[in-house]
Design an enzyme around this catalytic site. Structure first.
Site, short mmCIF file in Angstrom:
data_model
loop_
_atom_site.label_atom_id
_atom_site.label_comp_id
_atom_site.label_asym_id
_atom_site.label_seq_id
_atom_site.Cartn_x
_atom_site.Cartn_y
_atom_site.Cartn_z
N LYS A 1 31.94 -19.32 -0.71
CA LYS A 1 30.96 -18.52 -1.22
C LYS A 1 30.88 -18.34 -2.29
O LYS A 1 30.26 -19.11 -2.64
CB LYS A 1 30.28 -17.43 0.03
CG LYS A 1 30.49 -18.14 1.58
CD LYS A 1 29.99 -17.08 3.05
CE LYS A 1 29.47 -17.18 3.98
NZ LYS A 1 29.82 -16.16 4.85
N GLN B 1 29.31 -9.82 5.48
CA GLN B 1 30.12 -10.65 6.17
C GLN B 1 30.60 -10.36 7.54
O GLN B 1 30.83 -9.04 7.35
CB GLN B 1 32.05 -11.13 4.72
CG GLN B 1 31.92 -12.08 6.56
CD GLN B 1 31.78 -13.83 6.18
OE1 GLN B 1 31.32 -14.44 5.04
NE2 GLN B 1 31.65 -14.09 7.18
N ASP C 1 21.36 -13.88 3.96
CA ASP C 1 21.78 -14.55 5.75
C ASP C 1 20.49 -14.58 6.38
O ASP C 1 20.65 -15.35 7.59
CB ASP C 1 22.52 -13.95 5.65
CG ASP C 1 24.01 -14.34 6.11
OD1 ASP C 1 24.49 -15.49 5.70
OD2 ASP C 1 24.57 -13.49 6.06
#
Ligand code: NAD
Length: 301
Positions: free
Chosen positions: A62, A106, A129
């Protein structure tokens, strides 16, 4: 009449790597234009807690993807024994930080941390997200804002294949809050007739046999056998499983399914790169939301 698979048929690849590269180059051009117009550089904060090896690799990917397209990344690597209160404080600090437009926590988190509570603390307009209940709720209401990246990436792959979901039988296997459930909502929005299966579902092969569009996100390697697939189906394999011999495989028997499906996504190189491309796209979307939420603006009040 029973449909018979053509042994010579080989499915076309849903090439997520190629499509993601195209999306990234469009995003790069858009960031250049923004900067030329004096707009701020997009910023993404990534929080990684502990030393889960898969998470380390995902975060590296990422951060590299951000650098390639001109998104500034701020990586916060924290030890596995970080407490909930410290993580909450970090999220609140990032919520208030004007150079951070997107925040990514994460997952999975080390045992003892309450991920759900932490996700709810991320400001919805910075939730790149798309996991905040407000963003999931908007998707459920058919009014999507920041959309979960993996389901969004799957919808992009369907567009790429020219699949019109309207009226198609879609089956989503896996019902997690981050993949299966939002995937089903996306397909419903596209007017497919959607079924969701999970580990308590009975007679999975019979459901798979009826599916024109199949999305599998279980984390069980090779769960879906090639002979279950409806001839001509579109198959998206979200699963990422590392075998003992080091190979990465999905949840679908790729070789067998390729003999029956019209389209299939490979693992690796299918849904995975699309997830990252959609994360970058969401970060650019979030920068526009940031303007709307700046103190003093109507949206902030
Ligand atoms: P999860 O463990 O949260 O959920 C798994 C789901 O699969 C559950 O709903 C469970 O009921 C269902 N399931 C498990 N065994 C089953 C079975 N035998 N039959 C039917 N359903 C079954 O997992 P998740 O976070 O949704 O991730 C699923 C997979 O997708 C994992 O392999 C993960 O690594 C992968 N993943 C990939 C991406 C990507 O970008 N490609 C993104 C997220 C997750």
């Amino acid at each position: 009449m029973t449909e018979v698979a053509n042994p010579l048929q080989v499915a076309r690849l849903l090439d997520g790597r190629a499509l993601a590269a195209q999306i990234r180059s469009e995003l790069t051009a858009s960031i250049c234009q923004r900067q030329a117009a004096g707009l701020p550089q997009p910023g993404l904060a990534v929080i990684l807690v502990g030393d889960d090896p898969a998470s380390q690799v995902y975060v590296q990917h990422k951060i590299r993807a951000c650098a390639e397209i001109g998104v500034q990344s701020f990586c916060h690597r924290l030890p596995a024994d970080t407490c909930q209160a410290d993580l909450l404080a970090l999220i609140r600090q990032l919520n208030a930080d004007a150079v951070v437009h997107g925040i990514l926590l994460q997952l999975p988190l080390p045992a003892g941390l309450d991920g759900r509570a932490l996700l709810q603390e991320i400001a919805p307009h910075k939730d790149v997200d798309g996991f905040h209940p407000q963003n999931l709720g908007l998707l459920a209401a058919g009014l999507p804002d920041l959309r979960p990246c993996t389901p969004k990436g799957c919808m992009r792959l369907l567009d790429y294949a020219g699949v019109d979901c309207r009226g198609q039988q879609a089956l989503v296997i896996g019902a997690s809050a981050i993949v299966g459930r939002p995937m089903a909502l996306e397909l419903l929005r596209a007017e497919a007739t959607v079924t969701i299966a999970h580990k308590a579902t009975r007679d999975l092969p019979a459901l798979v046999a009826q599916a024109d569009i199949l999305v599998v996100a279980t984390g069980v390697p090779g769960l879906i056998k090639g002979e279950w697939i409806k001839p001509g189906a579109v198959v998206m394999d979200v699963g990422i499983n590392r075998l003992a011999d080091g190979r990465l495989v999905g949840d679908v028997d790729f070789a067998g399914a390729s003999q029956r499906a019209a389209w299939i996504s490979p693992v690796p190189g299918g849904v995975g790169p699309m997830t990252i491309a959609c994360l970058l796209e969401n970060t650019l979307q979030a920068i526009d939301q940031a303007v709307a939420h700046r103190p003093g603006t109507a949206a902030h009040r």
